[in-house]
Every structure is written in C-alpha cells, then in structure tokens.
Design a protein around this motif. Structure first.
Motif, PDB file in Angstrom:
ATOM      1  N   ARG A 224       0.832  -1.206   0.000  1.00 29.05           N
ATOM      2  CA  ARG A 224       0.000   0.000   0.000  1.00 29.05           C
ATOM      3  C   ARG A 224       0.869   1.260   0.000  1.00 29.05           C
ATOM      4  O   ARG A 224       0.553   2.251  -0.661  1.00 29.05           O
ATOM      5  CB  ARG A 224      -0.926  -0.004   1.216  1.00 29.05           C
ATOM      6  CG  ARG A 224      -1.936  -1.148   1.224  1.00 29.05           C
ATOM      7  CD  ARG A 224      -2.859  -1.081   2.425  1.00 29.05           C
ATOM      8  NE  ARG A 224      -3.726  -2.257   2.508  1.00 29.05           N
ATOM      9  CZ  ARG A 224      -4.888  -2.285   3.133  1.00 29.05           C
ATOM     10  NH1 ARG A 224      -5.330  -1.198   3.747  1.00 29.05           N
ATOM     11  NH2 ARG A 224      -5.614  -3.387   3.165  1.00 29.05           N
ATOM     12  N   SER A 236      -6.991  -3.544  -6.816  1.00 29.33           N
ATOM     13  CA  SER A 236      -7.300  -4.013  -5.467  1.00 29.33           C
ATOM     14  C   SER A 236      -8.140  -5.280  -5.499  1.00 29.33           C
ATOM     15  O   SER A 236      -8.893  -5.529  -6.442  1.00 29.33           O
ATOM     16  CB  SER A 236      -8.058  -2.910  -4.718  1.00 29.33           C
ATOM     17  OG  SER A 236      -8.663  -3.413  -3.550  1.00 29.33           O
ATOM     18  N   GLY A 244     -14.036  -2.339   0.844  1.00 24.30           N
ATOM     19  CA  GLY A 244     -13.575  -1.429  -0.194  1.00 24.30           C
ATOM     20  C   GLY A 244     -13.410  -0.014   0.336  1.00 24.30           C
ATOM     21  O   GLY A 244     -12.423   0.668   0.031  1.00 24.30           O
ATOM     22  N   LYS A 245     -14.369   0.451   1.125  1.00 23.34           N
ATOM     23  CA  LYS A 245     -14.272   1.796   1.700  1.00 23.34           C
ATOM     24  C   LYS A 245     -13.086   1.909   2.642  1.00 23.34           C
ATOM     25  O   LYS A 245     -12.390   2.934   2.662  1.00 23.34           O
ATOM     26  CB  LYS A 245     -15.578   2.137   2.428  1.00 23.34           C
ATOM     27  CG  LYS A 245     -16.766   2.344   1.505  1.00 23.34           C
ATOM     28  CD  LYS A 245     -18.059   2.594   2.273  1.00 23.34           C
ATOM     29  CE  LYS A 245     -18.052   3.960   2.930  1.00 23.34           C
ATOM     30  NZ  LYS A 245     -19.371   4.277   3.526  1.00 23.34           N
ATOM     31  N   TYR A 248      -9.890   1.930   0.465  1.00 24.66           N
ATOM     32  CA  TYR A 248      -9.860   3.198  -0.270  1.00 24.66           C
ATOM     33  C   TYR A 248      -9.390   4.343   0.629  1.00 24.66           C
ATOM     34  O   TYR A 248      -8.493   5.114   0.268  1.00 24.66           O
ATOM     35  CB  TYR A 248     -11.262   3.474  -0.807  1.00 24.66           C
ATOM     36  CG  TYR A 248     -11.397   4.616  -1.778  1.00 24.66           C
ATOM     37  CD1 TYR A 248     -11.366   4.387  -3.153  1.00 24.66           C
ATOM     38  CD2 TYR A 248     -11.607   5.918  -1.337  1.00 24.66           C
ATOM     39  CE1 TYR A 248     -11.532   5.422  -4.060  1.00 24.66           C
ATOM     40  CE2 TYR A 248     -11.763   6.963  -2.228  1.00 24.66           C
ATOM     41  CZ  TYR A 248     -11.716   6.714  -3.594  1.00 24.66           C
ATOM     42  OH  TYR A 248     -11.882   7.756  -4.482  1.00 24.66           O
ATOM     43  N   LYS A 252      -5.691   6.214   0.106  1.00 19.84           N
ATOM     44  CA  LYS A 252      -5.786   7.627  -0.270  1.00 19.84           C
ATOM     45  C   LYS A 252      -5.170   8.523   0.809  1.00 19.84           C
ATOM     46  O   LYS A 252      -4.563   9.557   0.492  1.00 19.84           O
ATOM     47  CB  LYS A 252      -7.248   8.007  -0.503  1.00 19.84           C
ATOM     48  CG  LYS A 252      -7.908   7.310  -1.691  1.00 19.84           C
ATOM     49  CD  LYS A 252      -7.626   8.003  -3.000  1.00 19.84           C
ATOM     50  CE  LYS A 252      -8.435   7.378  -4.132  1.00 19.84           C
ATOM     51  NZ  LYS A 252      -8.363   8.114  -5.402  1.00 19.84           N
ATOM     52  N   LYS A 266      -5.908   6.117  -8.828  1.00 23.16           N
ATOM     53  CA  LYS A 266      -7.213   5.486  -9.000  1.00 23.16           C
ATOM     54  C   LYS A 266      -7.189   4.100  -8.370  1.00 23.16           C
ATOM     55  O   LYS A 266      -6.286   3.300  -8.634  1.00 23.16           O
ATOM     56  CB  LYS A 266      -7.567   5.358 -10.484  1.00 23.16           C
ATOM     57  CG  LYS A 266      -7.506   6.666 -11.263  1.00 23.16           C
ATOM     58  CD  LYS A 266      -8.434   7.721 -10.703  1.00 23.16           C
ATOM     59  CE  LYS A 266      -8.355   8.989 -11.547  1.00 23.16           C
ATOM     60  NZ  LYS A 266      -9.125  10.108 -10.960  1.00 23.16           N
ATOM     61  N   ILE A 267      -8.182   3.814  -7.551  1.00 25.14           N
ATOM     62  CA  ILE A 267      -8.304   2.495  -6.914  1.00 25.14           C
ATOM     63  C   ILE A 267      -9.413   1.731  -7.623  1.00 25.14           C
ATOM     64  O   ILE A 267     -10.578   2.129  -7.617  1.00 25.14           O
ATOM     65  CB  ILE A 267      -8.587   2.638  -5.414  1.00 25.14           C
ATOM     66  CG1 ILE A 267      -7.385   3.314  -4.734  1.00 25.14           C
ATOM     67  CG2 ILE A 267      -8.873   1.272  -4.786  1.00 25.14           C
ATOM     68  CD1 ILE A 267      -7.555   3.579  -3.272  1.00 25.14           C
ATOM     69  N   GLY A 390     -17.466   5.928  -2.244  1.00 29.33           N
ATOM     70  CA  GLY A 390     -16.045   6.002  -1.906  1.00 29.33           C
ATOM     71  C   GLY A 390     -15.424   4.653  -1.606  1.00 29.33           C
ATOM     72  O   GLY A 390     -14.475   4.569  -0.817  1.00 29.33           O
ATOM     73  N   ALA A 392     -14.424   2.736  -4.296  1.00 25.07           N
ATOM     74  CA  ALA A 392     -13.582   2.492  -5.462  1.00 25.07           C
ATOM     75  C   ALA A 392     -13.693   3.689  -6.396  1.00 25.07           C
ATOM     76  O   ALA A 392     -14.618   4.509  -6.286  1.00 25.07           O
ATOM     77  CB  ALA A 392     -14.014   1.223  -6.193  1.00 25.07           C
ATOM     78  N   ASP A 393     -12.753   3.780  -7.319  1.00 28.65           N
ATOM     79  CA  ASP A 393     -12.850   4.756  -8.415  1.00 28.65           C
ATOM     80  C   ASP A 393     -13.405   4.099  -9.668  1.00 28.65           C
ATOM     81  O   ASP A 393     -13.685   4.780 -10.653  1.00 28.65           O
ATOM     82  CB  ASP A 393     -11.470   5.354  -8.718  1.00 28.65           C
ATOM     83  CG  ASP A 393     -10.982   6.260  -7.594  1.00 28.65           C
ATOM     84  OD1 ASP A 393     -11.722   7.180  -7.212  1.00 28.65           O
ATOM     85  OD2 ASP A 393      -9.864   6.026  -7.089  1.00 28.65           O
TER      86      ASP A 393
END
Length: 439
Positions: A224, A236, A244-245, A248, A252, A266-267, A390, A392-393
């Motif tokens: 990471r 990911s 995921g949140k 993320y 970030k 970008k994730i 939020g 994932a992108d």
C-alpha cells in the motif's frame, strides 16, 4: 457533492481457475483472435484499459502441473503491441515482473509500446521472492522477501528517469534534413543504488502521454505504501462495499506524505459479475459459474495447499476430512503463499461444520464469489453506488469466459451506466492518462 465518474477496465487472467476452460463457449487462451475480441469489446464499451496478467512459471501441485490452472499465456508486451494495431483508444496494460527484469531493457520495451499505441501503455508492477519461480532465471530466487518492494521502488523511479531524460522538444523535423535530435536535448542518466547501477542515454523520446501508467496490486502494508508513493492505479482485491471503503480511505490517506492528491491515484478493485433477466436467474447463473470454476480436482487442490497433505482419496463432494493439517509440508509451488495456515485450516473446518459443507462447497464459499450479481439494471446500480460511496474509483472486470466473457456486460450494463451518467458516452482523449483523468 460532485458526482464521481466510474472508470472501467478489463482483465484477462494468466494462471488461475477464474477462466473456465471446460465451458463449451470457451475459446483459445493463446490465439491472437481471443485477445483481439476481448480488447475490441472493451473498447466498444469505452473501457479505460485492457489488462493482461503474467505467469513466469506454471504452477505445480505435488510435483505435477495442475492443468486446470494453466493458461499457457504468451508474453504480455508482445500481445499488447499487436493489439495496438487493432484498437484505437483503449489503454493497453501488461503485468511485468520487477524482480526478473532490468530497468533499462523494460523501460525501452514499455516506451516502445507507448509509441506504437499513441500513448496508451500501462505497466502493472509485480514482484516475487520465491525460488521456484526464480529457478527459471539465471539468478534464481536471489531476492529476500523483505527486499521486494525496495527493489521495485528503485526500479520504477529509475524507469521514470529514463522516460523523462529526453526534453519534450528533443526531436525536430526539417524538410531538408529530415528528423533529427536537437543537441543537448537527451540527458545522460547515471544511477548508483542498492539494486541497480547504470550510466547512459535512453534511446527513445518521450511518448504522447509522457510515460506509461503505473499499476500496482500489492495489499500488504508495504504494498500500500509503494502504491501511494509510485502508482497511478491500484488493482485491489477489496470489491465489497465495507472492505472497499476501508481500503480506499487507507491508501488515499497515505498520498499526502508523498505530495500527492487523492485524484492522482485510481483504486480499481477486481470484479466479476453474473447477469440474469431476474435476480433469481442471476443468482443461479452465479452458482453455476462458481461450480465451473471450482471443479472437483480444483477443490481438492485448494484444500491440499492449506492442509499440506495428499487428499486425493477424499470425495470432493463428500464430508470435510477429519485428518489434521501437516503444517511442515508444502505441496504447492508457484502459488501465493498462504499465511497462518493453522488459522486458515481452523476457520475452514469450523465453517464446514457450521454450514455442513462438503470440500467443494467449502472451497466455493471461501475463495470468493461474483462481485456483482443481478439484472443489468441492478448491476449498473451496484457499480455506481460503490463508486459514489467512496469504495472504489471504478472496477477491473475479470470475465470467466474467453473470448466472449465481456460481451453481455458491454451490451447490457454499459448502456445503463451511460444513462445514469456514471460512465462517459465515448472517449474524450487519446491517451491512457487522459482516460484515467491523471495529471
């Protein structure tokens, strides 16, 4: 709140049980026509990029090739270079190992792809420390596990120096003299580090996007951190909303200490899907896919990887074995090592007893399931909601069939995502960096 745009990509796995070879609709895993069909389908759907995996050695179980896990994948950058000729806008990303390559050579190959494609190249940086894979190479398994990301970071930074060593206007054109290089426009790169030592000038000018996009897939703390420092995209494995949140937010948050902003990384989790005209039909399709992916032989192989014992005498559709694991033995080679095998074995046994699962049912339960299951409308909604929340992108879709595995998604889900304003109606740029909205 500003609406987030959903980024989409497609992944063609290299060596695993995701791709179902036995399905009558499955085609060649090697023929160029398969790669071309998948790539053109992804481009038709406006995907940001098409992503090839890599396997440097065929996986073995008990000293034999596990044939249900072998795709016989051709070398990625060669395939992607050919795909550059049959696509116009789609990004072309390949997994290439930073442990068994050298910076100058790989930087040149990636820069070549970037030029051939007009600025659409991406590099998924992976590492390895296992001697089994290393035995295929001159140096063998020379790299300590703790040094994987240190070497990878030095590798990526050196590749960037090589890509950036030509001034933007280094190449000029003259009607009489032809194409030439301006004097002093190519800097010499000299590097003395722990893993690499080079001195020279790079042979290729900057590409239309400046440098290839860097993708990273590690999930450890050091992975990471490497992503926060060096990557443009994270591939990911955290596709669920809650996990995921959390992932993320964690990655970030690490960007600031490297002087980077959240939009510069970008994730994009890996994602599978199963569609149906009704929710019940989609759930049934998902169950069929999972049973195809976890064949009886594959179920036994997964359990043997944890148990360290030959379990070929057990019925994969029968009761869970009473025998205890042999933690001193490792029957598989070339797979990702399972940490805390004792803990994993205990959890699997408890789950099997609680739900009264057979070996095959247990492996299906613990090795993942389709990320998005439902009608095209509900899958489009789920994908959009994950990004807006939020988590994932965007997502990198992993189809279970080759070469037609993306067709239903592009034909039935992408139009609905466009109706929602979640994905663009068409390409607005020409380079992969433009597709991903990277600076």
């Amino acid at each position: 709140m500003t609406r987030r745009r959903v980024h989409l990509a497609a992944h063609f796995p290299g060596v695993n049980n995701t791709t179902v070879w036995a399905d009558p609709r499955s085609g060649s895993q090697i023929a160029f026509s398969s790669f071309a069909h998948l790539a053109r389908t992804a481009e038709r759907g406006g995907f940001d990029f098409f992503f090839l995996a890599e396997g440097l050695r065929l996986r073995e179980l008990k000293g034999r090739i596990h044939d249900l896990d072998v795709a016989g994948r051709p070398e990625s950058l060669t395939v992607l270079s050919a795909l550059a000729a049959v696509t116009d806008r789609l990004g072309l990303a390949g997994t290439v190992n930073a442990t068994f390559n050298e910076p100058y050579e790989l930087a040149r190959r990636l820069a070549t792809l970037d030029h051939l494609s007009g600025g659409r190249a991406g590099w998924n940086v992976v590492t390895t420390s296992d001697a089994f894979t290393g035995a295929n190479f001159r140096r063998g398994g020379f790299l300590d596990h703790a040094d994987r990301y240190e070497r990878a970071a030095e590798f990526v930074r050196l590749a960037r120096r090589l890509w950036d060593s030509w001034e933007p206007d280094a190449v000029a054109a003259d009607r009489e003299a032809g194409v030439f290089v301006r004097p002093g426009s190519i800097g010499e790169v000299e590097h003395r580090g722990r893993h690499f030592s080079i001195r020279g000038r790079f042979t290729l000018p900057r590409s239309p996007q400046g440098r290839p996009v860097i993708i990273q897939a590690g999930d450890s703390d050091e992975g990471r951190e490497f992503a926060a420092a060096e990557a443009d995209v994270v591939f990911s494995r955290h596709g669920g909303l809650a996990e995921g949140k959390a992932f993320y937010a964690d990655v970030k948050a690490r960007l600031a200490r490297y002087g980077r902003k959240p939009h510069q990384l970008k994730i994009m989790p890996a994602a599978t899907y199963a569609l149906g005209d009704t929710e019940a039909e989609a759930a049934e399709n998902a169950a069929v896919i999972r049973r195809q992916q976890v064949s009886p032989q594959t179920a036994i192989a997964f359990l043997e990887q944890v148990w360290g014992r030959d379990l070929s005498g057990h019925d994969p559709d029968g009761p869970f074995p009473a025998v205890e694991p042999d933690l001193s033995s490792d029957l598989s080679q070339g797979r990702v090592a399972i940490k805390d095998r004792a803990g994993v074995a205990a959890r699997w046994r408890a789950l099997a007893e609680e739900k009264k699962l057979s070996i095959r049912e247990l492996v299906i339960e613990v090795t993942g399931r389709q990320t998005f299951v439902g009608t095209p409308q509900s899958v489009a909604r789920q994908i959009d909601e994950h990004v807006q929340a939020g988590a994932a992108d965007g997502f990198i879709l992993v189809p279970h069939l080759t070469p037609g595995g993306l067709d239903d998604f592009v034909d039935r889900v992408v139009p609905l995502l466009r109706e929602r304003g979640a994905v663009r109606a068409g390409y607005t740029g020409t380079t992969l960096r433009e597709h991903l909205e990277l600076e």
